[in-house]
Structures are given as structure tokens and as C-alpha cells.
Design an enzyme around this catalytic site. Structure first.
Site, PDB file in Angstrom:
ATOM      1  N   THR A  17       0.935  -0.470   0.068  1.00 17.88           N
ATOM      2  CA  THR A  17      -0.045   0.096  -0.175  1.00 17.88           C
ATOM      3  C   THR A  17       0.751   1.320  -0.298  1.00 17.88           C
ATOM      4  OG1 THR A  17      -1.879  -1.483   1.588  1.00 17.88           O
ATOM      5  CG2 THR A  17      -2.015   0.866   1.271  1.00 17.88           C
ATOM      6  N   TYR A  45     -12.995  -5.125  -1.558  1.00 17.09           N
ATOM      7  CA  TYR A  45     -14.665  -4.458  -3.098  1.00 17.09           C
ATOM      8  C   TYR A  45     -15.312  -5.381  -2.929  1.00 17.09           C
ATOM      9  CZ  TYR A  45     -17.321  -2.481  -6.687  1.00 17.09           C
ATOM     10  OH  TYR A  45     -17.785  -1.666  -7.334  1.00 17.09           O
ATOM     11  N   TYR A  87      -2.351  -9.446   5.726  1.00 22.15           N
ATOM     12  CA  TYR A  87      -2.253  -8.302   5.424  1.00 22.15           C
ATOM     13  C   TYR A  87      -3.932  -8.070   6.281  1.00 22.15           C
ATOM     14  CZ  TYR A  87      -1.393  -3.340   4.597  1.00 22.15           C
ATOM     15  OH  TYR A  87      -1.598  -2.116   4.239  1.00 22.15           O
ATOM     16  N   ARG A  99      -8.957  -0.226   3.959  1.00 21.99           N
ATOM     17  CA  ARG A  99      -8.777  -0.113   2.930  1.00 21.99           C
ATOM     18  C   ARG A  99      -9.479  -2.049   2.351  1.00 21.99           C
ATOM     19  NH1 ARG A  99      -4.888   3.219   0.690  1.00 21.99           N
ATOM     20  NH2 ARG A  99      -2.974   4.276   2.781  1.00 21.99           N
ATOM     21  N   LYS A 112       0.300  -9.301   8.924  1.00 26.37           N
ATOM     22  CA  LYS A 112       0.189  -7.683   9.328  1.00 26.37           C
ATOM     23  C   LYS A 112      -1.398  -7.252  10.395  1.00 26.37           C
ATOM     24  CE  LYS A 112       1.783  -3.276   6.894  1.00 26.37           C
ATOM     25  NZ  LYS A 112       1.681  -2.942   6.195  1.00 26.37           N
ATOM     26  N   ILE A 145       5.021  -3.912  10.875  1.00 24.48           N
ATOM     27  CA  ILE A 145       5.541  -3.000   9.255  1.00 24.48           C
ATOM     28  C   ILE A 145       5.287  -2.182   9.217  1.00 24.48           C
ATOM     29  CG2 ILE A 145       4.953  -4.060   6.809  1.00 24.48           C
ATOM     30  CD1 ILE A 145       5.486  -6.406   8.588  1.00 24.48           C
TER      31      ILE A 145
END
Length: 297
Positions: free
Chosen positions: A45, A108, A134, A139, A162, A204
């Protein structure tokens, strides 16, 4: 998966034409290794992966692997919301010599927990590389639950997560429910020390671009029992952590990198950059630089 205490989610430097600047990327990678980064995450990202073409991602990964030259592990961000495409990207990263892959929760599509389990398990079964999950619900729109992470930890090469949910209770449940070899990393710089306190492995990080040594010192002090000094370092770092995420990532960190002499360029649309002068970020950086040695000796 030997990520160490701090993996840096590397920004992608761009030139004035908005193309990847490989000369500056070399400077940045060496800066990160010299300043406390234990592992490098490419095409994540923070690297503006949504705006990079597959060709750009591949060339950037090749370059990073070459420049790192086995000094630290290089982890490739190969996750997407398309399982088949993620498999292909993961296989290619393995062919190119990556040391592991990071797989983000599909965005999405909004799969349920069974879909998330099947997605990650299927990708992991198509590579011999170690996998870093992750979770970033802010997001992706979907939270990867502790129960699903615990299920996935039983897949042979899924080695770590993460966690960027911001939920310490969820992180604690993962730590409690997985074996000692499974690693939990914070995806939020500000939760590094709290996560260590409940048994996490590290972070991270984005802030490590400019405060890697200081963050390593905090982690080292915690692990050696100097918790008072670790807490003091945490408090000094907190304003910087907040500043780095005061605008959409990686807008502030690219601005701050330029301020310390690394010309990483601007961000790509739909993100917009910061003007040459931002009093809040400038003041926060200056205060951090002035106060760190003074307060910690």
C-alpha cells in the site's frame, strides 16, 4: 519468515514525469538498510501498488532484490481481490527471487470468512514461499477475523500476519490461538509497543523510513527489560507516528523523506501531494530531531 523486528513498507520513488525513479530507489533501499530496517516490503500500500502496472511491479521487485543483494529479506506484495491473479503474481515473485509474499485481504468483493480462508489457502498452496497475511479493514472493507487467521496459521507456509485493524484484543486472540512460530506484526506504528507487550513480534512500518534507529532502540529496550525507557521512546515517537498518517499514506512520508534529503518525488493520482511547506509536518519532524537525543541520552 525472518522479518525481524521492523519491516519497512517501502514507498515507490517517482521522477518528475511520474515514472519509477530507480536511482533514487537504490538510495532509499540503502538508507533503509543502514537505518534499522530488518526486511523490505515492496509493492505494498505504501508503495502505491494500486497505481503500479504489473510490469512496473515486476521491474521494481527485480531492482529491489538486486540492490538488497541478500542483506535482508525482500517481501513482495502480490495480493489482490482476484485469487487467480494473486497466484500468478506470487509465482512470478518466487521465480524472481523474493524471500516471501504479502497477501492483502481482498478489497471491494467483500468475501465472508469462508471466502477469505479459501482465498489465502489457495494462494499459499501454489507457492513454496512463506506468506505474510495483511489485514487492513479500513482499506479492504472486510476484517480478517482472529478465528480465520488461526485457521490459516495451520497452512504450512502461512507464517505471519500484518494486523492493521487497530484492535489489540483481536491481535491478542491471534497470539493466544496460534503456535509460538506464528508471528503477529502491527500494521500501525503507534501500536508497536502495545503489541510487543502482549507477545507480538514487531511492526511493518512506514515511520521507519525516517525513524528506524529510534524504533529499533524502543524495541530493544523493551526486550532487554528497560520498559521505562521503551515507554519514553514511544511517547517521543507518537507525534511522528500521528504526523505520518495525518493524510492518506504515503503522502506525508514522501514529504518527510524529501525533507531529510531523499528525493522520492510525488504521489500518483488519485492521491495528491503536499506543497513545499507544511508547518505541521515540518514542526513535527524538527521537534523529533531536536528532542530525541536530549530526552533519551
Amino acid at each position: 519468515m525472518k522479518l525481524g523486528s521492523i519491516g519497512t513498507a517501502m514507498v515507490t520513488p517517482f521522477n518528475e514525469e511520474g515514472q519509477i525513479d530507480y536511482e533514487v530507489t537504490t538510495l532509499l533501499i540503502n538508507h533503509l538498510i543502514d537505518n534499522g530496517t530488518n526486511s523490505l516490503i515492496v509493492n505494498g500500500t505504501t508503495g502505491e501498488s494500486p497505481t503500479l502496472s504489473e510490469q512496473e511491479k515486476e521491474r521494481l521487485l527485480i531492482h529491489a532484490i538486486s540492490i538488497v543483494d541478500k542483506r535482508i529479506p525482500v517481501i513482495a506484495g502480490t495480493g489482490s481481490n482476484d485469487t487467480h491473479a494473486s497466484i500468478q503474481a506470487t509465482r512470478r515473485a518466487e521465480q524472481l527471487g523474493a524471500d516471501g509474499v504479502m497477501l492483502v485481504v481482498p478489497y471491494y468483493n467483500k468475501p465472508d470468512q469462508d471466502g477469505l480462508y479459501a482465498h489465502f489457502k489457495t494462494i499459499a498452496e501454489n507457492t513454496s514461499l512463506p506468506v505474510l497475511l495483511y489485514n487492513i479493514p479500513g482499506r479492504s472493507g472486510v476484517n480478517l477475523s482472529a478465528e480465520t487467521v488461526i485457521r490459516l496459521s495451520k497452512v504450512t507456509n502461512i507464517k505471519a500476519v500484518k494486523e492493521a485493524s487497530g484492535d489489540l484484543a483481536q491481535m491478542a486472540a491471534i497470539i493466544e490461538g496460534t503456535d509460538d512460530a506464528f508471528r503477529v506484526y502491527s500494521g500501525d506504528d503507534a501500536l508497536t509497543l502495545p503489541l510487543l507487550a502482549i507477545g507480538g513480534s514487531g511492526v511493518i512500518s512506514v515511520t521507519s523510513h525516517i525513524a528506524g534507529f529510534e524504533m529499533q532502540r524502543m524495541i530493544r529496550d523493551y526486550h532487554t527489560g528497560n520498559t521505562v525507557n521503551a515507554a519514553a521512546l514511544h511517547l517521543i515517537l507518537m507525534p511522528l507516528f500521528h504526523a505520518v498518517f495525518s493524510k492518506p499514506n504515503p503522502v506525508p512520508i514522501k514529504y518527510l523523506l524529501k525533507k531529510i534529503g531523499l528525493p522520492v518525488g510525488d504521489v500518483r493520482l488519485p492521491l495528491v501531494g503536499i506543497a513545499d511547506h507544511n508547518s505541521y509536518l515540518d514542526r513535527t519532524l524538527l521537534t523529533f530531531q531536536q528532542q530525541f537525543d536530549l530526552k533519551t541520552g
